[in-house]
Design an enzyme around this catalytic site. Structure first.
Site, PDB file in Angstrom:
ATOM      1  N   GLY A   1      40.446  84.863  53.786  1.00  0.00           N
ATOM      2  CA  GLY A   1      40.098  83.284  54.147  1.00  0.00           C
ATOM      3  C   GLY A   1      38.613  83.335  54.884  1.00  0.00           C
TER       4      GLY A   1
ATOM      5  N   GLU B   1      32.472  83.318  45.352  1.00  0.00           N
ATOM      6  CA  GLU B   1      32.051  84.582  45.946  1.00  0.00           C
ATOM      7  C   GLU B   1      30.321  84.849  45.917  1.00  0.00           C
ATOM      8  OE1 GLU B   1      33.956  88.177  45.237  1.00  0.00           O
ATOM      9  OE2 GLU B   1      35.725  87.473  44.670  1.00  0.00           O
TER      10      GLU B   1
ATOM     11  N   GLN C   1      31.027  73.307  21.574  1.00  0.00           N
ATOM     12  CA  GLN C   1      30.243  72.513  20.761  1.00  0.00           C
ATOM     13  C   GLN C   1      30.441  73.046  19.161  1.00  0.00           C
ATOM     14  OE1 GLN C   1      28.534  70.103  21.695  1.00  0.00           O
ATOM     15  NE2 GLN C   1      27.636  69.322  19.646  1.00  0.00           N
TER      16      GLN C   1
ATOM     17  N   SER D   1      28.958  78.502  52.049  1.00  0.00           N
ATOM     18  CA  SER D   1      28.037  79.467  51.764  1.00  0.00           C
ATOM     19  C   SER D   1      27.265  79.473  53.152  1.00  0.00           C
ATOM     20  CB  SER D   1      26.618  79.032  50.878  1.00  0.00           C
ATOM     21  OG  SER D   1      27.261  78.696  49.719  1.00  0.00           O
TER      22      SER D   1
END
Lengths: 260, 400
Positions: free
Chosen positions: B137, B381, B354, B145
């Site tokens: 955590g 991450e 697509q 960030s």
């Protein structure tokens, strides 16, 4: 409880196989893998040894070119060691020759209480080697085991039949061929893979087994592959329009097949 | 003019060749995925199911212990070997790949790197065997960030010999499963001087009073991966649960982040390879205007581009992993691999969708699931932006 499992290393069925036009046999020069039908015998052996409270599972295999990658898979599952018969003279060996080789290799394993095999290999598919091994070793043989239990010096087998199963038993040591229904093979764990690296593979040639190379391989074969043909395409079925008597035609059709 | 060849580019280390054990592992994981994951992944995705039994089975395969020493029940292997397993898993289901990636990289790795021998003995054997799962955590509702902006606080009650934790964490993988044994959290434990917070890492066992796991998020993808917000209200854990040195919690996390980035890049590589294989097949099968759609350059070239992306990502992933396994610096290479492979995975999944046309927009189509799942690879991450920042700094640029 020491158990020998006969295993075969075959070309990967997921890769397109090819026949050698000269020998009319499957090309085996690429990477070989453990025949899936042998993974059931390996698992059964591991479970029986475990249930008996100890003992070793030994693999016995034959390959012309020192191939071990399929053996490593079975060793990673938990088998303790392996005998690999490898000799250029073995190329082209037929079912009986294979049984002679494997029987001689099994004799190298001391104190084998039980010998397990698949019912047939996935590439050769003759389905005759297990009984030949038993005959050569002078041991009782039970085929198509869907369940195996050990009771003292006796192996008790439920033998798969078309209608159900037979209950069979034989004194140990014995040769038993197992079906794909006998147990669910485990996945080799990463630790098993790492451990398999250092497990012993006793590689021997014909001379070490006391077998005349001329009695096996192409030279010793009692059979010759004359020609290989594609299987005929399946013929189209018969379409019958129901004019109100369809049920009679179905009954007649099934009656003709002798299934009712 | 260009100066000396950088040492990191030792040609011997650029050759990606797997050893026999890594190839054998890849085969086992492949067979496992075919039999145990592929038949169920669509239902797990649909029902948002975390398949605990399948995760335990991955534990029995040894996937959660691959890079840890055998003394703790690990496989004694390396990052390259872990990447082999993650790449294969991600071809079938990113959720299962991420459960392993987070379990290894965020659950067990901090304990292994920074734990005392006692802490390692206490938690690692079960984590390595996949009998339990760990989470990490770091992220908070207001600190992602910017992990230095951590608000969660842990105050040492010296009389009781306990940390008292208050605060919230967000987007924590593997934090609320029936297997979860611990979540290692970062918390402010004091002041480091100059007004900067002192951040430490503390192990919180699942089920500790005051540790509340919020209901799972409704996510765009990764539906079978377990992700929760966590709340700590006067949550008390033993003082001995401090992981590593006090005040080093954030630095420790940064130190192991590079390995996780390579692992995420390996997941992205598997995703690209999945798109390539699925589109190769479909472009040959699907007929339009009387010929396979792959006969059209517009379709064929998309598939060709996927092959280019897969090759590039493979080189970057295993190049970075090799550097790490050889004990060489690999921070920049890890960031480059993560940045390229994850962005390529998003491109490949979008283009694969697509190629599949209308079917590509249906949830049960594999490439559709991969498309929904892939976006987070560019975020978790370390976002793509953070990777560019890391690379820029490694290049000596005065970027802030």
């Amino acid at each position: 409880m020491n158990i020998v499992v006969c295993v075969k290393q075959i070309p990967d069925p997921a890769e397109p196989g090819a026949l050698d036009p000269n020998t009319k046999t499957l090309k085996r020069d690429g990477k070989l893998i453990l025949d899936e039908s042998d993974s059931y015998g390996v698992e059964m052996a591991l479970q029986l040894a475990d249930a008996a409270g100890g003992g070793e599972v030994t693999l016995v295999s034959m390959a012309p070119n020192s191939e071990t990658s399929g053996l490593r898979t079975a060793l990673a599952m938990g088998a303790a060691k392996s005998v690999l018969v490898s000799d250029p003279a073995l190329s082209g060996t037929d079912a009986l020759g294979t049984a002679k080789i494997l029987a001689a290799a099994i004799k190298r394993v001391e104190g084998a209480d039980l010998i397990l095999t698949a019912t047939e290999s996935s590439d050769g598919y003759t389905g005759t080697v297990p009984e030949q091994i038993a005959e050569l070793l002078g041991l009782p043989s039970i085929t198509f085991a869907k369940s195996i239990a050990i009771d003292g010096g006796t192996v008790k087998v439920q033998r798969q039949t078309e209608a159900g199963y037979d209950e069979c038993e034989a004194p140990l040591p014995a040769v038993v061929s197992v079906t794909a229904g006998v147990v669910e093979p485990r996945y080799p764990s990463f630790k098993g893979i790492m451990a398999a690296k250092s497990k012993p593979v006793d590689e021997v040639d014909c001379a070490a087994l006391g077998i005349d190379p001329g009695s096996v391989g192409w030279a010793g074969g009692g059979q010759e592959i004359v020609t290989v043909e594609a299987a005929p395409a399946r013929e189209a079925g018969e379409v019958v329009e129901d004019d109100g008597t369809g049920f009679e035609k179905i009954v007649a059709f099934l009656d003709n097949l002798k299934v009712i | 003019m260009l100066g000396a060849t950088p040492e990191a580019y030792d040609p011997d280390l650029m050759i990606v060749e797997l050893n026999d054990e890594q190839l054998a592992l890849r085969t086992v994981v492949h067979d496992f995925c075919e039999a145990e994951i592929a038949p169920h992944a669509e239902a797990w995705d649909r029902d948002h199911t975390f398949p605990a039994d399948t995760v335990r089975a991955m534990g029995e395969l040894g996937l959660f212990g691959i890079p840890f020493p055998e003394a703790y029940g690990g496989g004694g292997a390396d990052l390259t070997t872990l990447c082999v397993a993650l790449e294969e898993l991600a071809k079938y289901d990113q959720s299962m790949a991420m459960t392993v990636e987070a379990g290894v990289g965020l659950g067990a790795n901090p304990i292994f790197h920074f734990g005392t021998e006692e802490q390692r003995q206490q938690w690692l054997p079960d984590l390595c065997a996949g009998r339990t799962l760990g989470g990490f955590g770091l992220t908070e509702p207001d600190a992602g960030s910017d992990a230095g902006g951590t608000r969660t606080r842990a105050v040492l009650d010296e009389a009781a010999g306990e940390w008292v934790i208050n605060g919230e964490k967000a987007f924590i993988t593997n934090s609320g499963t029936e297997l979860t044994s611990i979540v290692t959290i970062t918390a402010v434990t004091g002041e480091a001087g100059g007004g900067r917070p002192e951040i430490s890492a503390i192990v919180v066992p699942a089920g500790t009073p005051g540790f509340d796991v919020a209901r799972p998020y409704r996510k765009m993808g990764w539906h079978a991966s377990d992700t929760h917000g966590l709340a700590f209200t006067d949550c008390r854990v033993p003082e001995a649960n401090l992981l590593g040195a006090r005040g080093k919690g954030f630095a420790q996390f940064l130190a192991i982040l590079d390995e996780g980035r390579v692992a995420i890049a390996a997941v992205a590589l598997g995703v690209i390879e999945c798109c390539l294989a699925e589109c190769q097949r479909y472009a040959n099968e699907r007929m339009a205007f009387g010929r396979p759609i792959g006969a059209n350059q517009a379709v064929a070239f998309k598939v060709a581009d996927m092959a280019v992306m897969a090759e590039c990502a493979r080189g970057l992933v295993y190049g970075a992993a090799r550097l790490r396994d050889a004990g060489r610096p690999f921070k920049k290479e890890a960031a480059i691999a993560k940045l390229y492979a994850t962005e390529a995975a998003v491109t490949a999944t979008r283009e694969a969708t697509q190629v599949f046309g209308g079917y590509g927009y249906i949830d049960e189509t594999l490439v559709s699931r991969q498309y929904r799942d892939a976006k987070i690879l560019e975020i978790g991450e370390g976002t793509s932006e953070i990777q560019r920042l890391v690379i820029s700094r490694e290049l000596g640029l005065p970027v802030t």
